[in-house]
Design an enzyme around this catalytic site. Structure first.
Site, PDB file in Angstrom:
ATOM      1  N   ASP A 212     -23.182  32.449 -29.691  1.00 22.94           N
ATOM      2  CA  ASP A 212     -21.767  32.445 -30.569  1.00 22.94           C
ATOM      3  C   ASP A 212     -20.948  31.879 -29.062  1.00 22.94           C
ATOM      4  O   ASP A 212     -21.770  31.398 -28.784  1.00 22.94           O
ATOM      5  CB  ASP A 212     -21.363  33.600 -30.299  1.00 22.94           C
ATOM      6  CG  ASP A 212     -20.475  33.811 -32.055  1.00 22.94           C
ATOM      7  OD1 ASP A 212     -19.789  33.098 -32.068  1.00 22.94           O
ATOM      8  OD2 ASP A 212     -20.944  34.597 -32.776  1.00 22.94           O
ATOM      9  N   GLY A 234     -24.873  27.400 -27.761  1.00 24.45           N
ATOM     10  CA  GLY A 234     -23.905  28.145 -28.280  1.00 24.45           C
ATOM     11  C   GLY A 234     -22.215  27.490 -28.613  1.00 24.45           C
ATOM     12  O   GLY A 234     -22.208  26.107 -28.928  1.00 24.45           O
ATOM     13  N   HIS A 235     -21.254  28.699 -29.314  1.00 27.32           N
ATOM     14  CA  HIS A 235     -20.085  27.995 -30.473  1.00 27.32           C
ATOM     15  C   HIS A 235     -19.580  26.895 -29.172  1.00 27.32           C
ATOM     16  O   HIS A 235     -18.271  27.235 -29.911  1.00 27.32           O
ATOM     17  CB  HIS A 235     -19.442  29.309 -31.379  1.00 27.32           C
ATOM     18  CG  HIS A 235     -21.100  29.175 -31.895  1.00 27.32           C
ATOM     19  ND1 HIS A 235     -20.538  30.623 -32.871  1.00 27.32           N
ATOM     20  CD2 HIS A 235     -21.857  28.659 -32.240  1.00 27.32           C
ATOM     21  CE1 HIS A 235     -22.001  30.350 -33.965  1.00 27.32           C
ATOM     22  NE2 HIS A 235     -22.650  28.990 -33.010  1.00 27.32           N
ATOM     23  N   GLY A 236     -19.208  27.091 -27.720  1.00 26.80           N
ATOM     24  CA  GLY A 236     -18.032  26.655 -27.169  1.00 26.80           C
ATOM     25  C   GLY A 236     -17.008  27.836 -26.379  1.00 26.80           C
ATOM     26  O   GLY A 236     -17.421  29.208 -26.262  1.00 26.80           O
ATOM     27  N   ASN A 266     -19.094  23.622 -30.805  1.00 29.02           N
ATOM     28  CA  ASN A 266     -17.903  23.272 -30.671  1.00 29.02           C
ATOM     29  C   ASN A 266     -17.845  23.201 -28.961  1.00 29.02           C
ATOM     30  O   ASN A 266     -17.908  24.038 -28.047  1.00 29.02           O
ATOM     31  CB  ASN A 266     -16.128  24.406 -31.200  1.00 29.02           C
ATOM     32  CG  ASN A 266     -16.698  24.951 -32.088  1.00 29.02           C
ATOM     33  OD1 ASN A 266     -16.130  24.292 -33.238  1.00 29.02           O
ATOM     34  ND2 ASN A 266     -16.522  26.078 -32.788  1.00 29.02           N
TER      35      ASN A 266
END
Ligand SMILES: *[C@@H]1O[C@H](CO)[C@@H](O)[C@H](O)[C@H]1NC(C)=O
Ligand SMILES: *[C@@H]1O[C@H](CO)[C@@H](O)[C@H](O)[C@H]1NC(C)=O
Length: 388
Positions: A212, A234-236, A266
């Protein structure tokens, strides 16, 4: 004075003058065999250190220590160093810690330093329970600091948390440095560091790869400095989700700088629910960032509503004064910059300066910028061409 009395007297002086007292968890009964439950022993060591009149340290020597959910509760009488050479592991049965929100909780502790060590929550079985929609407990964060002030966390490694690896909540003046956080890219909700309702937080020189957000910044966060982060998978780094409920606090003065994102969903994101609650995210600075094969390198998304529970609502969150400067690298989608702001509260004061984001696809199509209700300006050279 007889010789023995003199000796005792000087010994007392030495003890009195020694700068700190050390409390080794092993002397309180902990076993570094990875199997014996050492929770009670850790609590006895904590209690001794926490009631010490002079600076104290709790030391965790080499070895693997099995801990159940544990609360280290303050306030303590003096400053405390929690010194770890060993590894703390969770029980194999994920229900044991998964039914309480916290695995390791520092609660109302100030003047604390946590150095070194590894915590391994062994989250795999818990994640697969969640992924097959089994009857799973809510899950535990690995380490939480709640109502803590003046804390340094240095050189810690956190592996495979059930949910968030490190959570900072209602805490001020916290320095996180040289930490390493690792969980597989598919692991659900395993945010690296989550910050909420806190001020004066710095996160520097750290490597974070999870399933995440590497770092997520929730409501009520102010004066954050994030520097030299290696993020991915991950999602940044995300500000949000914000605007999910009434009377939510805003976010302001956040800087993310000198960091590298590798294959993340992201890069830097501001994310708000498409719900009408009024709040804000302002004075945000994202600069000197490298994107390597990142899905949405730059994104503001005020239409977040994954469960479709907010049809036709528009976000009441105001996003303003956001600087993006010197952000370079590659995007894995054509949409290198996305500013989807709110129709009722348009974004303003967005400034783009020296951006160069290219598309990794071999077809060599150009990247594009996409705007809704976003106002601002550009300086220097900006590619893709700005839509502000
Ligand atoms: C922070 O604390 C508040 C109030 O105690 C609680 O409702 C919230 O769930 C906590 N959030 C996190 C991320 O710990
Ligand atoms: C913004 O946050 C930084 C880093 O925490 C801090 O040094 C600075 O003083 C803050 N600026 C303002 C205007 O509060």
């Amino acid at each position: 004075m007889p010789k023995s009395a003199l000796l005792l007297f000087s010994l007392l002086i030495v003890i009195h003058l020694s700068p700190s007292s050390a409390y080794n968890v092993v002397s309180f009964g902990a076993r570094g065999d990875g199997r014996t439950d050492s929770t009670a022993a850790f609590l006895r060591a904590w209690k001794a250190a926490c009631s010490s009149a002079k600076p104290a340290s709790v030391s965790v020597p080499r070895g693997k220590y099995l801990l159940n959910s544990i609360w280290f509760v303050g306030p303590c009488r003096s400053r405390i160093v929690f010194e770890m050479s060993g590894t703390i592991v969770a029980p194999d049965n994920y229900n044991v810690i998964g039914n309480s929100e916290f695995w390791i909780l520092f609660y109302k502790v100030s003047q604390l330093t946590v150095v070194g060590g590894t915590v391994d929550a062994k989250g795999h079985a818990f994640w697969s329970c969640r992924q097959r929609n089994g009857r799973c407990p809510g899950g535990a964060r690995s380490i939480t600091f709640q109502w803590c002030n003046n804390v340094v966390i240095s050189g810690l490694t956190s592996l495979n948390s059930q949910t968030i690896h490190i959570a900072i909540n209602h805490s001020n003046n916290i320095k996180i440095q040289n930490v390493k956080i690792t969980a597989p890219s598919g692991s659900p909700n395993t945010d690296g560091i989550h910050i909420q309702s806190s001020r004066g937080i710095t996160v520097t020189s750290s490597t974070i790869g999870t399933g995440d957000d590497c770092i997520s910044i929730g409501p009520g966060s102010m004066n954050l400095w994030i520097e030299k982060i290696g993020c991915g998978p991950g999602h940044g780094i995300s500000i949000g989700s914000l605007g999910n409920s009434a009377n939510e606090e805003g976010v302001q003065n956040v800087t993310v700088t000198n960091s590298v994102f590798t294959k993340t969903q992201n890069g830097v994101r501001v994310k708000a629910w498409a719900r009408p609650y009024g709040s804000y995210a302002r004075n945000l600075v994202f600069r000197n960032l490298i994107m390597r094969n990142v899905g949405n390198p730059i994104i503001i998304d005020q239409k977040y509503c994954p469960d479709n529970s907010c049809p036709r609502e528009s976000s009441g969150l105001r996003v303003s004064q956001v600087l993006y400067r010197n952000i370079k690298g590659t995007s894995s989608t054509q949409a290198a910059m996305t500013f989807v702001c709110s129709a009722s509260k348009p974004c303003y004061g967005i400034k783009l300066q020296d951006i160069k984001l290219t598309y990794v696809n071999t077809l060599r199509r150009p990247t594009v910028a996409y705007c809704e209700h976003a106002d601002g300006y550009t300086t220097g050279s900006v590619s893709p061409r700005s839509c502000l």
